[in-house]
Write a protein that holds these residues in place. Structure first.
Motif: not given
Length: 686
Positions: A608-612
């Motif tokens: 899962m990508p991390e929230k920026v």
């Protein structure tokens, strides 16, 4: 003895005085502003009188209003607490003229010691060691720079009528002397109605150690040991302890005798505190005398068994001290942690709002043990069995109450006592872990971090401790892997209980426990552990993939905000919150999110990508609720790194906001006098 006293204060100190007055059979009158209509001290008192609008200079420190409340209620004496009117000689004079007893020292002592310039001169004449400095008043910022240069940087700029860290700045160069002079002057005027400023040499690597004195109106005076107050932030004490881990008996005696000599020199009668700065060679220098009860007085009470508020009341009633110096013994160790409404992750800036949850640890009254083996009763407490540690929480708030922007940000004073320093520290660690507080920013995590810090544990502390150990601010605590293993084991065991609850609610099958898996992956930040859990009726055994096992037992149930567990035979206390896929834990100053996944879920989560986070680098955001005092720039101005941009006042303290880098101001969204909330945009940069 008095039958009714009025308490010219608010919050926790008003509640503290009420407890002792109630024990003595004395009825009490509370004062309250519009902001304090539903305050705890109002609820506790026998009577309450409305005193005016929220700002203190329109209510609590308006002498005429307080005097009218005294007349209306027939109070025979007034306890001023600390701050507000406690060291105001005009108030003491007004009481004297009205024939009302002041539960504090004589007017002459207040005038002599309440003014820092005069007090230093008297102390010097009395043979008390004093810090080099300029004893005269300072007219403007340029004169402040000239004097500071003569004394030699660094210097301390202080309000003559100051206290509690208000009106105080350290300056290391000319620019800081100019800025510090003006801010100190403004804070002093707002907090004390007296903007006189003086300057003294700032002693580097100092310890702040103070002596508690007690005197009556018959010429008797004693000292009740010392308090170490070196853990400070912005010159305001955060953690205090008694006795000091640094003093030896000879130094303690010398400091105590000087403190008593000074008290006698000014005809002192009541409880008071003589503050000293102590260097690494145990040389000590007089700083000031506080002619009132100190915030940190509970630690002295815990090691001596003397109720200082009771003694103040008895002295004001004309009684002689019932103790001599030979009767004073220091037993055990006491620590006080000041719980503030401030966000340690945002530079300790003030926080306001509603206390959606306020659950202090249970108080346990145990104090120093006398020679006959009995515990000395503590203020408002009862005797406790031998070997027990004490927990005391002096507070003026309650769950659901509001923390106002108008007053000091202190919520509570959490104190612990033990037979020795190590035991008192451990008792404080546990008490902090069990203290539940939600709804506002607060410094509980920081207090926990200090209790575990090697320098504090060793007693190797100075007033520069926070600045040296947290130079970039407080960013939380990172637990070692061994501690994370224990938290992971607890998370796995708690997750099993939560899973059982979910299967019961869903009604998927009668034998719900068969549906709860045994293999789990626990993720806490970068930490990851694969565990297998085997449960029985007494608890769970959690096995790690390297063969280690931890036994976990607890009565925790889903929905409970505090979990007390035994992990490998040692207590682990976790504050528990909800988090998707697991729990939010807070313990020992660490704020942790523990995810408990099945192996398949964990594999998917890793992709899962991390929230920026949003970019706010071109904005100056208001870091706390407060009032814009002044703006130092205009639209189109070029600013340099470190340049002052504006001043925000919150909870009686001025905060200078500075540029983090070079830039150009493109837009100003606020004006002097505006009230702002957290993260409101003050300035925008190109």
């Amino acid at each position: 003895m008095f039958s009714k006293i009025l308490i010219a204060n608010r919050g926790e100190i008003a509640c503290r005085v009420i407890k002792t007055a109630r024990k003595m059979g004395i009825s009490t009158v509370a004062l309250y502003s519009d902001a304090d209509k539903n305050a705890l001290h109002v609820e506790m008192a026998d009577e309450a009188v409305h005193i005016g609008p929220p700002p203190a200079n329109q209510s609590y420190i308006v002498i005429d209003k307080v005097m009218q409340a005294i007349r209306d209620t027939g109070a025979e004496a007034v306890h001023p607490g600390y701050g507000f009117l406690s060291e105001n000689p005009k108030f003491a004079e007004a009481l004297k003229a009205e024939g009302v007893a002041f539960i504090g020292p004589p007017v002459g002592a207040i005038e002599a010691m309440g003014d820092k310039i005069t007090s230093k001169k008297i102390a010097d004449e009395a043979g008390v060691s004093t810090v080099p400095g300029h004893m005269g008043l300072i007219e403007d910022a340029e004169e402040a720079v000239e004097i500071a240069t003569q004394i030699g940087y660094p210097v301390m700029i202080k309000a003559s009528a100051g206290g509690g860290g208000k009106g105080m700045r350290i300056a290391w160069n000319d620019e800081e002397a100019r800025e510090g002079f003006q801010s100190s002057k403004n804070e002093a005027a707002n907090s004390f109605g007296d903007d006189r400023i003086f300057i003294e040499k700032f002693v580097t690597q100092p310890r702040h150690i103070e002596i508690q004195v007690l005197a009556d109106g018959h010429g008797n005076a004693v000292y009740l040991g010392e308090r170490e107050c070196s853990i400070q932030r912005r010159n305001q004490k955060v953690i205090e302890e008694a006795p000091s881990p640094f003093l030896d008996e000879a130094t303690r005696k010398a400091m105590g005798e000087q403190a008593v000599a000074l008290a006698k020199a000014v005809g002192y009668a009541s409880a008071g505190t003589v503050e000293f700065i102590v260097d690494g060679e145990r040389n000590f220098y007089f700083l000031e005398m506080n002619t009132r009860l100190q915030v940190e007085h509970p630690v002295s009470e815990l090691i001596t068994g003397v109720d200082l508020v009771e003694q103040m009341i008895r002295v004001a009633a004309g009684e002689k001290l019932s103790i001599t110096q030979d009767d004073v013994t220091l037993t055990g160790w006491a620590i006080e942690s000041r719980l503030y409404a401030e966000d340690p992750y945002r530079g300790f800036l003030p926080s306001i709002g509603r206390l959606t949850r306020y659950r202090p640890p249970m108080e346990v009254a145990a104090g120093p043990m006398q020679d006959n083996g009995k515990w000395l009763p503590q203020p408002g407490g009862v005797e406790a069995p031998e070997g027990k540690t004490a927990v005391r929480n002096d507070t003026g708030v309650y769950e659901g109450g509001e923390i106002s922007m108008y007053y000091d940000p202190m919520i509570a004073k959490l104190c612990t006592w033990g037979p020795d320093r190590a035991t008192a520290i451990e008792a404080m660690r546990v008490a902090l872990d069990r203290f539940e507080l939600e709804g506002i920013g607060h410094n509980l995590p920081f207090l926990s971090a200090v209790m575990d810090h090697p320098r504090f544990v060793s007693g190797d502390i100075t007033t520069a401790f926070i600045e040296e150990e947290y130079p970039d601010g407080f960013e939380g605590v990172g637990l070692p892997d061994a501690a994370l293993d224990r938290v992971a084991a607890a998370a796995a065991a708690m997750n099993r209980v939560a899973e059982i609850r979910r299967t019961r609610i869903s009604g998927r099958m009668d034998n719900h426990e068969r549906r709860v898996g045994t293999d789990w992956i626990v993720m806490i930040g970068d930490y990851e552990a694969a565990v297998v859990i085997a449960a029985d009726h007494e608890g769970s055994t959690v096995s790690f993939d390297d063969g280690r096992q931890m036994r976990v037992t607890s009565d925790w149930q889903p929905g409970q905000s505090l979990a007390r567990l035994m992990v490998d035979g040692e207590e682990l206390v976790l504050k528990v919150g909800r988090s998707p896929g697991g729990f939010r834990f807070r313990t020992r100053g660490a704020n942790l999110v523990a995810k408990v996944w099945t192996p398949r879920q964990a594999d998917l989560v890793r992709h899962m990508p991390e929230k920026v986070a949003a970019d706010t680098s071109k904005l100056l955001l208001c870091p706390m609720p407060g009032l814009i005092v002044s703006l130092s720039v205009a639209e189109g101005d070029e600013v340099e790194e470190g340049q002052a941009l504006c001043v925000v006042e919150a909870m009686k303290m001025e905060n200078i906001l500075r540029a983090e880098r070079k830039g150009k101001v493109s837009k100003i969204n606020a004006s002097a006098g505006d009230s702002l909330a957290v993260d409101d945009v003050i300035l925008e940069f190109e």
